[in-house]
Motif scaffolding. Structure first.
Motif, PDB file in Angstrom:
ATOM      1  N   GLN A 120       0.828  -1.203   0.000  1.00 49.85           N
ATOM      2  CA  GLN A 120       0.000   0.000   0.000  1.00 49.85           C
ATOM      3  C   GLN A 120       0.871   1.265   0.000  1.00 49.85           C
ATOM      4  O   GLN A 120       0.515   2.267  -0.638  1.00 49.85           O
ATOM      5  N   ALA A 121       2.001   1.243   0.714  1.00 48.97           N
ATOM      6  CA  ALA A 121       2.904   2.397   0.694  1.00 48.97           C
ATOM      7  C   ALA A 121       3.478   2.616  -0.696  1.00 48.97           C
ATOM      8  O   ALA A 121       3.602   3.762  -1.163  1.00 48.97           O
ATOM      9  N   LYS A 164       3.052   5.508  -6.161  1.00 50.93           N
ATOM     10  CA  LYS A 164       2.591   5.464  -7.544  1.00 50.93           C
ATOM     11  C   LYS A 164       1.443   6.439  -7.770  1.00 50.93           C
ATOM     12  O   LYS A 164       1.344   7.086  -8.826  1.00 50.93           O
ATOM     13  N   GLN A 165       0.565   6.589  -6.793  1.00 53.37           N
ATOM     14  CA  GLN A 165      -0.545   7.526  -6.903  1.00 53.37           C
ATOM     15  C   GLN A 165      -0.044   8.966  -7.001  1.00 53.37           C
ATOM     16  O   GLN A 165      -0.577   9.761  -7.792  1.00 53.37           O
ATOM     17  N   ILE A 166       0.964   9.311  -6.215  1.00 53.62           N
ATOM     18  CA  ILE A 166       1.544  10.656  -6.302  1.00 53.62           C
ATOM     19  C   ILE A 166       2.157  10.886  -7.680  1.00 53.62           C
ATOM     20  O   ILE A 166       2.013  11.963  -8.271  1.00 53.62           O
ATOM     21  N   GLU A 167       2.848   9.867  -8.198  1.00 55.61           N
ATOM     22  CA  GLU A 167       3.437   9.997  -9.538  1.00 55.61           C
ATOM     23  C   GLU A 167       2.352  10.241 -10.595  1.00 55.61           C
ATOM     24  O   GLU A 167       2.516  11.098 -11.471  1.00 55.61           O
ATOM     25  N   ASP A 168       1.267   9.490 -10.512  1.00 56.24           N
ATOM     26  CA  ASP A 168       0.222   9.604 -11.539  1.00 56.24           C
ATOM     27  C   ASP A 168      -0.526  10.931 -11.442  1.00 56.24           C
ATOM     28  O   ASP A 168      -0.874  11.532 -12.467  1.00 56.24           O
ATOM     29  N   SER A 179       6.651  13.222   1.983  1.00 54.27           N
ATOM     30  CA  SER A 179       5.746  12.107   1.718  1.00 54.27           C
ATOM     31  C   SER A 179       6.484  10.925   1.100  1.00 54.27           C
ATOM     32  O   SER A 179       6.268   9.769   1.483  1.00 54.27           O
ATOM     33  N   LEU A 180       7.370  11.220   0.152  1.00 57.72           N
ATOM     34  CA  LEU A 180       8.128  10.145  -0.494  1.00 57.72           C
ATOM     35  C   LEU A 180       9.017   9.427   0.501  1.00 57.72           C
ATOM     36  O   LEU A 180       9.061   8.191   0.544  1.00 57.72           O
ATOM     37  N   ARG A 181       9.727  10.174   1.318  1.00 57.24           N
ATOM     38  CA  ARG A 181      10.632   9.542   2.287  1.00 57.24           C
ATOM     39  C   ARG A 181       9.859   8.758   3.342  1.00 57.24           C
ATOM     40  O   ARG A 181      10.313   7.703   3.791  1.00 57.24           O
TER      41      ARG A 181
END
Length: 438
Positions: free
Chosen positions: A34-35, A40-44, A69-71
């Motif tokens: 899920q993480a 992937k959701q942020i990328e899209d 958020s990424l870290r």
């Protein structure tokens, strides 16, 4: 009936705990999955399906939000995959039978492969993202750990050398030897960096890494000092102290816990009695009868008994309070592996960044204090102080044996370190040390 209900409750609790353990691999893998999907959701949504770009030179609020958020998600992936691999390591056939017995659905190997492949595909683009001084690398299927290395650069001119040392744990400052001297390589590296168009950004980024490393190291050093002392004082005041005072609150308890205290008390009492007689003879005080002198000596003896009873109790308290301090110190080391690696790198940069004369000065100062000609007197004072702190009688045979062996062993280790490591890293410092020591 009541005992039966309690046993049933305990059994139910143990069963639920065992079910939670059986579900750990599936739960950990799902959280990591899920993480990764969140990344992937942020990328899209915000980067058109491309990699999340983080510009170190840009310090906007949006950039900070995506970076944190990424870290956070990468750290969560690392932790949950480590938990997944650890839990699967202890799985066996008895756990499989237990899952069937209690109706726990174990993770499907095909689903595991699918989710791990998706996690690999998403996190592979962020292998060099620094999450609180840790590098996140993509996990291998069923068994490897996320790579963790702390990269902190202090001098831009030595960046290539520092990168090799950070990514290869076997390659450090003490193991880097080459055909050309390191000073020449450092000069060439500095020239390359100064001609690099992105040198300014590198300098700012390296300064931030060095600043963060220093803050973490200083904070950890203060914790190593404050936590054991605070644990000692609190345990002594609120736990160990009241227990010892309650057990020794009887007047019949022995006043002295070793013969040295008793000899000191007798010597003080004899000196007090002789002082009273002397002052009476020379007219400093009024002449005293034998009965008055005896009462005066008895009063002084009661005060000495109370004083040494308190000192004996305090020594017993110190023993148990020091044990709690050692436990707190050990626990702090066990839970601070990342801080220890940062601290090691911090001292590495400080020590090897000193000049040759400063290195030689520190070496001579250290050796003269601990293994020099006058060091036996210092070791004797330290050992006697420790013995008195714990209420132990000073064993002079042990003290002399310790002084005759430990400084010699310490001196041998230190000379080996100079010959093995310092002579390779900084031969000029060794030459300066020998010239100053002659």
């Amino acid at each position: 009936m009541n005992n039966l209900s309690i046993s049933q409750k305990v059994y139910a609790y143990l069963v639920s705990l065992y079910k939670w353990y059986l579900k750990t691999p599936a739960r950990s893998l799902e959280e990591a999955y899920q993480a990764a999907l969140y990344i992937k959701q942020i990328e899209d949504e915000h980067f058109n399906g491309s990699q999340i770009s983080i510009d170190p030179a840009s310090r906007s609020s949006v950039n900070d939000y995506f970076e944190s958020s990424l870290r956070k998600q990468l750290r969560l992936v690392r932790m949950r995959l480590t938990e997944f691999n650890s839990s699967r390591f202890f799985f066996n056939e008895s756990n499989t039978r237990g899952a069937q017995r209690y109706g726990v659905e174990l993770v499907n190997p095909e689903q595991v492969l699918t989710k791990l492949k998706i996690i690999d595909e998403i996190t592979a683009k962020y292998t060099n993202i620094d999450t609180d001084n840790e590098i996140i690398a993509p996990p291998a299927l069923f068994g490897s750990h996320i790579a963790q290395t702390e990269t902190a650069f202090s001098q831009p001119g030595l960046r290539n050398l520092e990168i090799r040392e950070s990514t290869n744990p076997k390659l450090g400052k003490t193991n880097t030897t080459g055909v050309l001297p390191r000073s020449i390589l450092g000069t060439i590296g500095r020239l390359q960096v100064e001609l690099d168009p992105t040198a300014e950004q590198d300098v700012v980024q390296n300064f931030r890494k060095a600043q963060r490393r220093t803050i973490i190291s200083v904070r950890f050093i203060l914790l190593l000092i404050i936590v054991p002392i605070l644990t000692h004082q609190l345990s002594k005041a609120f736990i160990v102290g009241p227990i010892v005072d309650h057990l020794r609150n009887n007047e019949s308890v022995r006043v002295f816990i070793n013969y040295e205290m008793e000899e000191e008390a007798l010597t003080e009492l004899e000196r007090f009695e002789e002082r009273i007689k002397f002052q009476s003879l020379v007219g400093l005080i009024a002449p005293m009868s034998a009965t008055e002198l005896e009462e005066k000596v008895q009063e002084e003896a009661r005060e000495l008994a109370e004083e040494y009873r308190f000192e004996s109790s305090n020594a017993i308290k110190n023993v148990f309070s020091d044990m709690t301090s050692v436990v707190a110190f050990t626990w702090l080391l066990l839970v601070s592996k990342r801080e220890i690696s940062v601290l090691k790198d911090f001292f590495d940069h400080i020590v090897y960044g000193l000049s040759d004369s400063a290195k030689a000065f520190i070496i001579i100062l250290f050796t003269d204090i601990f293994v020099g000609f006058h060091s036996p007197h210092g070791w004797e004072v330290i050992l006697e102080g420790i013995s008195r702190h714990w209420g132990l009688p000073g064993n002079h045979s042990f003290i002399f044996l310790f002084i005759a062996t430990f400084p010699v062993i310490l001196d041998t280790i230190f000379k080996y370190w100079i010959f093995r490591y310092l002579n390779r890293v900084s031969p000029s410092a060794v030459a300066t040390y020998r010239n100053m020591n002659e």
